[in-house]
Scaffold this active site. Structure first.
Site, short mmCIF file in Angstrom:
data_model
loop_
_atom_site.label_atom_id
_atom_site.label_comp_id
_atom_site.label_asym_id
_atom_site.label_seq_id
_atom_site.Cartn_x
_atom_site.Cartn_y
_atom_site.Cartn_z
N PRO A 1 0.82 -1.21 0.00
CA PRO A 1 0.00 0.00 0.00
C PRO A 1 0.86 1.27 0.00
CG PRO A 1 -0.16 -1.13 2.11
CD PRO A 1 0.59 -2.04 1.18
N ALA B 1 1.97 3.86 3.36
CA ALA B 1 1.43 3.24 4.57
C ALA B 1 2.52 2.72 5.50
CB ALA B 1 0.48 2.11 4.17
N LEU C 1 5.18 0.83 4.58
CA LEU C 1 5.79 -0.44 4.16
C LEU C 1 6.80 -0.24 3.01
CD1 LEU C 1 2.76 -2.93 4.31
CD2 LEU C 1 4.41 -2.35 6.09
N GLY C 2 7.24 0.99 2.83
CA GLY C 2 8.33 1.22 1.87
C GLY C 2 7.92 1.07 0.42
N SER C 3 6.67 1.44 0.10
CA SER C 3 6.19 1.28 -1.28
C SER C 3 7.03 2.10 -2.26
CB SER C 3 4.72 1.69 -1.39
OG SER C 3 4.56 3.01 -0.91
N SER C 4 7.33 3.35 -1.90
CA SER C 4 8.05 4.20 -2.85
C SER C 4 9.45 3.66 -3.09
CB SER C 4 8.10 5.64 -2.36
OG SER C 4 8.72 5.71 -1.10
N ALA C 5 10.13 3.21 -2.02
CA ALA C 5 11.48 2.68 -2.20
C ALA C 5 11.46 1.44 -3.09
CB ALA C 5 12.10 2.35 -0.84
N ASP D 1 15.10 2.73 3.77
CA ASP D 1 14.10 2.06 2.93
C ASP D 1 14.72 1.53 1.64
OD1 ASP D 1 12.58 3.40 4.83
OD2 ASP D 1 10.93 3.77 3.44
C1 MEV Z 1 9.84 6.62 6.36
O1 MEV Z 1 9.58 5.33 5.82
C2 MEV Z 1 10.89 6.51 7.42
C3 MEV Z 1 11.40 7.84 7.95
O2 MEV Z 1 12.41 7.53 8.91
C4 MEV Z 1 11.97 8.72 6.85
C5 MEV Z 1 13.24 8.14 6.25
O3 MEV Z 1 13.95 7.36 6.90
O4 MEV Z 1 13.55 8.52 5.10
C6 MEV Z 1 10.29 8.59 8.67
#
Ligand code: MEV
Length: 328
Positions: free
Chosen positions: A112, A115, A117-121, A164
């Site tokens: 998702p 949310a 769970l690292g979708s963009s990465a 991520d």
């Molecule tokens: C976001 O998934 C995690 C944060 O620590 C930002 C980041 O590490 O880039 C909030």
């Protein structure tokens, strides 16, 4: 045509504090984003994105039009999503020395959006691998991680850690501290995820923590305390001590709540997991909405989450030891 996939992740410990150089331990999970890149004869980019939430919806946009996709997610999330894809394609063009290469890009994701769970990465990592292979250039996972970090750093206005992107590129449990990223030899962990169906805005949440940290010494101390907790958590992880890991997850959730990044729905899911007998539970990722992660070997937590009003989906997620992967 080249297709690659990359896993999403949960933060066992350390989100937010990692932005200030403290260590974090993200763990890849068996939920993947899959990206197909096919070379076009011109220099244009067209992106079809499907199933960016667990419920699924379709985003179709072309980077050369002003067309706004008609979907039910905040604009900030959507512009971030398209920014991530544009950035990934630029990195692939740069790696292959083909600055004018056009692509048809198709994204399918089981993760998702926004949310925690690292979708963009996962999308960025898979897109860099697929597009660079389509241009005849093979990159190793560390280079993909480094390039994916550059994309996140740009899209998130300089507020991103390597956690991520490194975790998604290499898989497994990893330790990230500044630019030091390494694998941790971890046991398989009985992760249970609860998802409230919503999302947080990472940029806003990271900025909110930054303001608190600048305003109050005790907020800065809270971030330092998360760093101490992560160091303790790494020892518990290597020792496969689930009781200690759970206790530290509960503690980490409390510290993140103090920093203002939890939400009523996340707290409700965390408490449902604890009441069901989980070793521990915490929000994962930027917070504000999205997912929690709990540790439970039994089915009790998944069942309890499914009966929690604030929980839209609950599922078990295995640690994924594989990072970015060639699919075709
Ligand atoms: C976001 O998934 C995690 C944060 O620590 C930002 C980041 O590490 O880039 C909030």
């Amino acid at each position: 045509m080249a297709t690659s996939s990359a896993p999403g992740k949960v933060y066992l410990f350390g989100e937010h504090a990692v932005v200030y150089g403290e260590p974090a331990i993200p763990c890849a999970i068996e939920r993947r984003a899959t990206v197909t890149a096919e070379r076009r004869s011109d220099d244009r980019l067209r992106v079809d994105a499907m199933d960016l939430t667990l419920d699924g919806f379709t985003v179709e946009y072309s980077s050369d039009t002003d067309e706004t996709p008609d979907i039910d997610v905040p604009d900030s999330l959507l512009s971030a999503a398209t920014g991530y894809v544009d950035g990934a394609i630029s990195q692939a063009r740069d790696a292959a020395g083909a600055s004018d290469a056009g692509f048809e890009v198709t994204i399918e994701s089981e993760i998702p959006l926004g949310a925690g769970l690292g979708s963009s990465a996962a999308v960025v990592v898979a897109a860099i691998d697929a597009a660079s292979r389509e241009l005849g250039t093979d990159l190793d996972s560390r280079e993909i991680a480094a390039r994916a970090y550059e994309v996140e750093y740009d899209v998130q206005n300089g507020q991103a850690s390597r956690a991520d992107t490194f975790c998604s590129a290499t898989g497994g449990a990893v330790r990230v501290e500044g630019s030091d990223c390494s694998a941790i030899d971890a046991p398989n962990l009985p992760f249970v995820i609860g998802y409230d169906g919503g999302a947080g805005d990472t940029g806003d949440l990271v900025s909110g923590v930054r303001e608190l940290r600048e305003r109050y010494g005790f907020a800065a101390d809270t971030i330092d305390a998360i760093g101490d907790l992560v160091r303790e958590g790494e020892r518990a992880l290597v020792a496969s001590d689930l009781e200690a890991l759970g206790e530290l997850m509960d503690f980490d959730h409390g510290l993140l709540s103090a920093l203002g990044v939890s939400a009523r729905s996340l707290d409700a899911m965390v408490w449902a997991a604890r009441d069901a007998g989980a070793f521990g539970a915490k929000l994962t990722g930027a917070g504000g909405g999205g997912c929690i992660v709990a540790l439970d070997e039994s089915e009790e937590t998944t069942g309890a989450l499914r009966h929690t009003v604030d929980c839209a989906e609950a599922f078990r997620a295995e640690l994924d030891t594989e990072g970015v992967r060639k699919e075709a």
